[in-house]
Scaffold this active site. Structure first.
Site, PDB file in Angstrom:
ATOM      1  N   GLU A  82       0.827  -1.205   0.000  1.00 37.24           N
ATOM      2  CA  GLU A  82       0.000   0.000   0.000  1.00 37.24           C
ATOM      3  C   GLU A  82       0.859   1.252   0.000  1.00 37.24           C
ATOM      4  O   GLU A  82       0.564   2.198  -0.720  1.00 37.24           O
ATOM      5  CB  GLU A  82      -0.943   0.008   1.210  1.00 37.24           C
ATOM      6  N   HIS A 104     -10.520  -5.411   9.767  1.00 39.74           N
ATOM      7  CA  HIS A 104     -11.118  -5.145   8.462  1.00 39.74           C
ATOM      8  C   HIS A 104     -12.395  -4.340   8.581  1.00 39.74           C
ATOM      9  O   HIS A 104     -13.172  -4.277   7.640  1.00 39.74           O
ATOM     10  CB  HIS A 104     -11.446  -6.464   7.748  1.00 39.74           C
TER      11      HIS A 104
END
Lengths: 421, 343
Positions: free
Chosen positions: B73, B142
């Site tokens: 990322e 998440h």
């Protein structure tokens, strides 16, 4: 036969029947490419890039002007005139050697110790000073700490403090440039310490997978603040990591401007022609500033906090972690400026008189720019609100109007004369 | 006499479109409209997107416009920022905004602050998008909501669509905006169909960033929410309507810059405020709304303190019954309204 070769998608290689670990090979590492010896003598004439006299003089004058500017601005920080500074002593060769090898429009992403690249590209002393002082002439509008220069016209991206974040950005920029099909390269500078960051790993990897016209230029100067390279990594420096990512890599003598020049020139040429990344590791040494002249310290509280010898930056005291002998060696035996001077002297392009004259005039130039910068007012307070977004949002517009109304009524209680109207 | 047979061009009726398809349309249209726009992220190309938002786009536009990145990322966010600094307009997908934490320096220290730090000389026309907040059974790492984190930072714009129209209009506006924009989608909404008007079906349909929408008019209480909780508010409003309480439901649409004026005007009318969000209570979107209401003219029109309905102040648990009770439900909103109205 094909059945006897490995079929794994992840690697193309042969089988091996003997258990053997690959040695990291630090003792016999990647060799250091150089053109001159430590006395400025060219070792192999074919490697001399044979730059014209004017360009060699420009290399020399840029390095020495940078050195002079560093001395004066470093001193000014010790005296409390600017809040922070980073010198480039010992690494000037990496700046000008590489800058000379680039096209003027090649995009430069720096770390923070590449002022010589910007100086080589003609950034005026006034603007270096203006940025350090954060005064009204600063194109950066006083937004950043000193030495965080930026110049879109000279294709030098504004310096950003967090280490190595510029590495994947440089790759993205190179990708964009490739898409635009321009004859341009991106050069990305960073130190050997920054190369430990995760961003560096991602940047190298992506540059190869995206096939970008980028030259990664690592200034390995032996220290990251106080951390020596022996504690920064255990492999063979940064150059040895390149092949692991699929990068063409080389290690050069960073204090040899011609070695830096040759490597950068060829890497740049091929990066653009072949759309592939290159990695150059320039070995050099970060020299601390010389001890100051005996001068009455106007701000004794300042030097009580910061010792007078250093350093990674003005917030560092490197006498704590390196010996005087080590420093002296680099200052006297292997300095990019003196090596180039010997080269020039040998060709009759420079002598003691020119040296004296240049020292005097360069110091005068820097001092004049410095004095002008000191006298300049700061940017106007209304610039506080602009550039948060490209267009000023209504909330900020209202706040700015509020401030202006407030200053109309109570302005006399503020030191407004220090700020431009 | 032969009857004139012409094509009767009746206006297309409103149709049902899922949020996923609306986002896909937005991406397709913007990729087509401007060659500088490109999409990058993990699994966006050959896999059609982890949540199929980019379905069909790689096939249509190819490697140059839809790029599968290695798993980093910080790497691909950095790449996107660098590309945006030069001349491209990247849409950087985070598989979920939870993973954006690994790239948060690039988003905030680089994308958000660069225009200011460079004194306006470097623009970063980038969009960061992906699912945000609670999903179903994906647990703590998440399920976090990042509206407050990104909404905190000057230099960023942050939008949080609810309906399919929101999704399409806001994503298109974000891509066309020259500032860095964070688009907080919701995985649970991807498959939900919404009515999309004929106007919204057009290729030029854009929703202005920074404008809230009143989804339902009411007189007794103002409900303010963003993303999926807007739907819960609408359901709660239906329940409450049967009891004679008419809720005005405001869909914020944009977190930053927040359209507090719409909320103020509503509170002036209803005199009661309930904020609803999926994120944690401390330092959240509801806290900001309450603070701004206090600072503005609407404070004098409040007949009771504002009430916040938020996610439970715990990392999201996995077990379904625990997870269900960690996010605001319709009954929680109804309860909060009754508390605000003291009924």
């Amino acid at each position: 036969s094909p059945e006897e070769r490995p079929q794994f998608p992840g690697a193309s290689a042969e089988f091996a029947e003997r258990l053997e670990f690959i040695q990291p090979n630090v003792l016999a590492g990647i060799p250091v490419y150089r053109v001159m010896d430590r006395q400025g003598q060219v070792l192999r004439p074919s490697e001399d890039p044979q730059l014209p006299k004017e360009q060699v003089l420009k290399l020399y004058k840029t390095m020495t002007l940078l050195n002079t500017m560093d001395r004066i601005l470093y001193e000014s920080q010790r005296q409390g005139r600017i809040s922070f500074y980073m010198t480039n002593y010992g690494e000037e060769g990496t700046h000008v050697g590489s800058a000379a090898a680039l096209d003027a429009s090649d995009l430069v992403f720096g770390q923070y110790r590449e002022a010589g690249v910007l100086l080589y590209r003609g950034y005026p002393l006034e603007l270096f000073m203006a940025q350090c002082y954060g005064n009204a002439s600063d194109p950066g509008k006083g937004r950043q700490m000193p030495v965080h220069y930026g110049c879109p016209e000279r294709h030098f991206v504004t310096i950003s403090s967090p280490l190595a974040t510029q590495i994947p950005q440089a790759v993205g920029a190179a990708y964009a440039i490739k898409r635009a099909d321009a004859n341009r390269a991106v050069v990305c500078y960073f130190g050997e310490g920054a190369a430990s960051e995760g961003d560096a790993h991602a940047g190298f990897n992506f540059a190869a997978t995206l096939e970008c016209p980028i030259v990664f230029f690592c200034r390995n100067n032996g220290y990251a603040i106080s951390t020596p390279t022996s504690e920064q990594y255990r492999g063979d420096g940064i150059a040895a990591r390149g092949p692991g990512y699929g990068l063409l890599s080389i290690r050069v003598d960073g204090n040899d401007v011609f070695a830096v020049y040759n490597a950068t020139r060829e890497a740049r040429r091929r990066a653009v022609a072949e759309n592939q990344p290159f990695l150059i590791e320039a070995m050099t040494y970060r020299i601390p500033p010389p001890p100051p002249q005996k001068k009455k310290n106007r701000f004794p509280w300042f030097s009580a906090r910061f010792s007078l010898i250093g350093h990674h930056s003005t917030s560092d005291d490197s006498s704590a972690y390196r010996s005087v002998d080590e420093v002296n060696y680099w200052d006297k035996q292997d300095h990019p400026i003196s090596r180039l001077r010997h080269y020039m002297a040998r060709r009759g392009w420079w002598d003691e008189e020119e040296e004296k004259g240049w020292r005097k005039s360069s110091r005068k130039m820097v001092l004049e720019a410095f004095e002008r910068a000191e006298r300049e007012p700061k940017p106007p307070p209304r610039l506080l609100f602009s550039d948060v977004y490209l267009e000023m949002p209504p909330r900020l517009r209202r706040q700015r109007a509020e401030l202006e109304r407030h200053l109309e009524t109570y302005g006399e209680h503020y030191p407004l004369q220090q700020f431009q109207k | 006499l032969q009857q004139r047979r012409g094509l009767r061009l009746s206006a297309p009726a409103a149709i049902q479109v899922t949020v996923r398809d609306a986002l896909n349309q937005a991406l397709d249209e913007e990729l087509e409209r401007d060659e500088r726009v490109f999409l990058l992220g993990e699994e966006v190309a050959q896999y059609d997107g982890a949540y199929k938002i980019s379905r069909g786009l790689w096939k249509k536009y190819g490697d140059k416009r839809v790029i599968d990145t290695p798993i980093s990322e910080m790497g691909f966010a950095g790449i996107a920022v660098g590309a945006a600094m030069v001349w491209l307009r990247p849409v950087c997908e985070f598989m979920t905004f939870n993973f954006s934490m690994q790239a948060i320096d690039q988003v905030i220290n680089s994308a958000a602050k660069t225009c200011y730090m460079s004194a306006g000389s470097i623009a970063v026309p980038i969009v960061f998008r992906g699912p945000n907040g609670a999903s179903a059974g994906v647990a703590a790492q998440h399920s976090q909501c990042f509206a407050a984190w990104y909404g905190h930072c000057p230099g960023l714009k942050v939008v949080s669509p609810w309906s399919a129209e929101d999704a399409k209009g806001l994503l298109k506006a974000s891509i066309r905006d020259d500032n860095p924009v964070v688009v907080l989608e919701s995985e649970l909404l991807y498959g939900v169909p919404f009515e999309m008007s004929e106007q919204a079906q057009s290729k030029e349909f854009v929703i202005p960033i920074g404008k809230a929408k009143i989804e339902r008019q009411g007189t007794h209480v103002t409900l303010v929410a963003h993303s999926r909780p807007v739907g819960h508010c609408m359901e709660a409003a239906a329940v409450l309507s049967k009891e004679g309480v008419e809720c005005e439901v405001i869909n914020l649409r944009t977190i930053r810059p927040m359209d507090i004026e719409t909320v103020e005007a509503s509170v002036v009318k209803t005199n009661h405020l309930v904020t609803v969000e999926g994120g944690w209570p401390q330092f959240g979107v509801g806290a900001e709304i309450c603070a701004r209401i206090m600072e503005g003219p609407a404070f004098n029109y409040l007949d009771a303190p504002a009430v916040r309905v938020t996610g439970a102040d715990v990392p999201m648990p996995y077990a379904k019954i625990l997870e269900d009770n960690c996010i605001p439900q319709v009954k929680d909103i109804v309860f909060a309204v009754k508390k605000a109205l003291n009924i």
